[in-house]
Design a protein around this motif. Structure first.
Motif, PDB file in Angstrom:
ATOM      1  N   LEU A 120       0.836  -1.202   0.000  1.00 34.81           N
ATOM      2  CA  LEU A 120       0.000   0.000   0.000  1.00 34.81           C
ATOM      3  C   LEU A 120       0.873   1.254   0.000  1.00 34.81           C
ATOM      4  N   ILE A 121       1.934   1.246   0.813  1.00 34.90           N
ATOM      5  CA  ILE A 121       2.837   2.400   0.864  1.00 34.90           C
ATOM      6  C   ILE A 121       3.458   2.646  -0.508  1.00 34.90           C
ATOM      7  N   LYS A 122       3.902   1.585  -1.159  1.00 37.25           N
ATOM      8  CA  LYS A 122       4.525   1.735  -2.475  1.00 37.25           C
ATOM      9  C   LYS A 122       3.534   2.300  -3.486  1.00 37.25           C
ATOM     10  N   THR A 123       2.288   1.822  -3.444  1.00 39.22           N
ATOM     11  CA  THR A 123       1.268   2.297  -4.381  1.00 39.22           C
ATOM     12  C   THR A 123       0.961   3.772  -4.139  1.00 39.22           C
ATOM     13  N   ALA A 124       0.780   4.138  -2.870  1.00 36.93           N
ATOM     14  CA  ALA A 124       0.485   5.528  -2.529  1.00 36.93           C
ATOM     15  C   ALA A 124       1.675   6.438  -2.838  1.00 36.93           C
ATOM     16  N   ASP A 125       2.887   5.924  -2.634  1.00 38.64           N
ATOM     17  CA  ASP A 125       4.097   6.698  -2.918  1.00 38.64           C
ATOM     18  C   ASP A 125       4.203   6.996  -4.415  1.00 38.64           C
ATOM     19  N   ARG A 126       3.911   6.006  -5.244  1.00 38.09           N
ATOM     20  CA  ARG A 126       3.954   6.207  -6.697  1.00 38.09           C
ATOM     21  C   ARG A 126       2.863   7.176  -7.151  1.00 38.09           C
ATOM     22  N   ALA A 127       1.694   7.097  -6.514  1.00 30.77           N
ATOM     23  CA  ALA A 127       0.620   8.032  -6.852  1.00 30.77           C
ATOM     24  C   ALA A 127       1.032   9.463  -6.502  1.00 30.77           C
ATOM     25  N   ALA A 128       1.629   9.629  -5.327  1.00 30.08           N
ATOM     26  CA  ALA A 128       2.108  10.955  -4.922  1.00 30.08           C
ATOM     27  C   ALA A 128       3.183  11.454  -5.880  1.00 30.08           C
ATOM     28  N   ALA A 129       4.094  10.558  -6.279  1.00 33.11           N
ATOM     29  CA  ALA A 129       5.161  10.947  -7.206  1.00 33.11           C
ATOM     30  C   ALA A 129       4.575  11.403  -8.540  1.00 33.11           C
ATOM     31  N   TYR A 130       3.546  10.713  -9.019  1.00 31.51           N
ATOM     32  CA  TYR A 130       2.901  11.125 -10.273  1.00 31.51           C
ATOM     33  C   TYR A 130       2.352  12.548 -10.148  1.00 31.51           C
ATOM     34  N   LEU A 131       1.638  12.810  -9.057  1.00 29.81           N
ATOM     35  CA  LEU A 131       1.042  14.134  -8.870  1.00 29.81           C
ATOM     36  C   LEU A 131       2.118  15.212  -8.733  1.00 29.81           C
ATOM     37  N   GLU A 132       3.146  14.929  -7.948  1.00 31.00           N
ATOM     38  CA  GLU A 132       4.228  15.900  -7.780  1.00 31.00           C
ATOM     39  C   GLU A 132       4.943  16.149  -9.105  1.00 31.00           C
ATOM     40  N   ALA A 133       5.187  15.068  -9.839  1.00 29.22           N
ATOM     41  CA  ALA A 133       5.912  15.191 -11.108  1.00 29.22           C
ATOM     42  C   ALA A 133       5.158  16.067 -12.101  1.00 29.22           C
ATOM     43  N   THR A 134       3.838  15.860 -12.223  1.00 26.01           N
ATOM     44  CA  THR A 134       3.058  16.583 -13.228  1.00 26.01           C
ATOM     45  C   THR A 134       2.626  17.963 -12.755  1.00 26.01           C
ATOM     46  N   ARG A 135       2.429  18.140 -11.456  1.00 25.78           N
ATOM     47  CA  ARG A 135       1.972  19.448 -10.947  1.00 25.78           C
ATOM     48  C   ARG A 135       3.133  20.385 -10.618  1.00 25.78           C
ATOM     49  N   LEU A 136       4.282  19.809 -10.251  1.00 23.80           N
ATOM     50  CA  LEU A 136       5.345  20.646  -9.696  1.00 23.80           C
ATOM     51  C   LEU A 136       6.700  20.501 -10.384  1.00 23.80           C
ATOM     52  N   ALA A 137       7.009  19.316 -10.902  1.00 21.84           N
ATOM     53  CA  ALA A 137       8.377  19.030 -11.336  1.00 21.84           C
ATOM     54  C   ALA A 137       8.582  19.036 -12.850  1.00 21.84           C
ATOM     55  N   GLY A 138       7.584  19.504 -13.610  1.00 23.36           N
ATOM     56  CA  GLY A 138       7.772  19.702 -15.042  1.00 23.36           C
ATOM     57  C   GLY A 138       7.663  18.475 -15.918  1.00 23.36           C
ATOM     58  N   PHE A 139       7.194  17.337 -15.368  1.00 24.30           N
ATOM     59  CA  PHE A 139       7.036  16.127 -16.174  1.00 24.30           C
ATOM     60  C   PHE A 139       5.782  16.253 -17.044  1.00 24.30           C
ATOM     61  N   SER A 140       5.870  15.742 -18.256  1.00 22.93           N
ATOM     62  CA  SER A 140       4.664  15.605 -19.065  1.00 22.93           C
ATOM     63  C   SER A 140       3.854  14.422 -18.547  1.00 22.93           C
ATOM     64  N   THR A 141       2.593  14.369 -18.945  1.00 26.69           N
ATOM     65  CA  THR A 141       1.750  13.247 -18.543  1.00 26.69           C
ATOM     66  C   THR A 141       2.322  11.924 -19.043  1.00 26.69           C
ATOM     67  N   ALA A 142       2.842  11.937 -20.267  1.00 27.31           N
ATOM     68  CA  ALA A 142       3.407  10.706 -20.840  1.00 27.31           C
ATOM     69  C   ALA A 142       4.633  10.253 -20.054  1.00 27.31           C
TER      70      ALA A 142
END
Length: 213
Positions: A148-170
């Motif tokens: 569960l921690i790993k799944t939630a951590d990856r979800a948080a990373a996705y949100l941080e990456a796309t909202r804050l860190a300049g990653f494209s959705t792809a």
């Protein structure tokens, strides 16, 4: 005629001993934490909160007037995990503490972790086990909680990456999986970087709520 001066041969024992490299960190609480053999008795949540609130995610490469701190990330992960599974307080505490070792070893980005390999992971694992024991958790968490921690951590990373860190959705999808479902509360409360003092205070507040008996 020159005088012959006899000298005693130098032995290794006569040489000054080299000091062993320092492997401990002095904390603001006054504790001295040995990074290679950490004791739960030397761990204080105030030190964890203070340190994590000043460690940047994404090597500081995020939008906003403040870094996106590991403390704020941990609160985001705990919120996502709690929305996905109705956890009791101790399991929520385990989620909150999932990156706690970074208060002394920093947040190393994944590409660099891959280069360093097992040495980093071993230090991180020993620190996390000591932190768990300090706060009444098992040294090793159950497999379902780790998943569960790993799944939630990856979800948080996705949100941080796309909202804050300049990653494209792809890009984010390739590295962190499918876009997670999340509530408006998460968008509003957790995806704007906080000042260090705010991150520290909110981390401590959540900890006190979850750790109370």
């Amino acid at each position: 005629m020159a005088r012959l001066v006899l000298t005693r041969p130098t032995t290794d024992a006569a040489q000054p001993r080299e000091r062993a490299p320092r492997a401990w960190q002095r904390m603001l609480s006054g504790r001295r934490l040995d990074l290679l053999d950490p004791s739960p008795l030397d761990i204080e949540v105030a030190d964890i909160a203070h340190g994590l609130a000043r460690v940047a995610r994404w090597n500081g490469q995020t939008d906003g007037a403040h870094i996106f701190s590991v403390a704020q990330h941990c609160l985001l992960v705990e919120c996502i995990a709690h929305q996905r599974a109705r956890l009791d307080r101790l399991n929520r505490l385990a989620v909150l503490l999932h990156d706690a070792p970074e208060y002394v070893i920093g947040d190393m980005i994944s590409p660099f972790k891959a280069v360093i390999g097992d040495a980093y992971k071993a230090v991180e694992a020993r620190l996390l086990a000591a932190i768990h024991l300090r706060f009444g958790l098992p040294a090793t968490l159950p497999r379902d909680i780790l998943k569960l921690i790993k799944t939630a951590d990856r979800a948080a990373a996705y949100l941080e990456a796309t909202r804050l860190a300049g990653f494209s959705t792809a890009e984010a999808r390739r590295f962190f999986g499918r876009p997670p479902r999340f509530s408006a509360v998460i968008e509003r409360e957790y995806l704007t970087p906080w000042p260090a003092e705010t991150a520290e205070a909110r981390y401590l507040e959540r900890f006190e709520h979850l750790a109370r008996r």
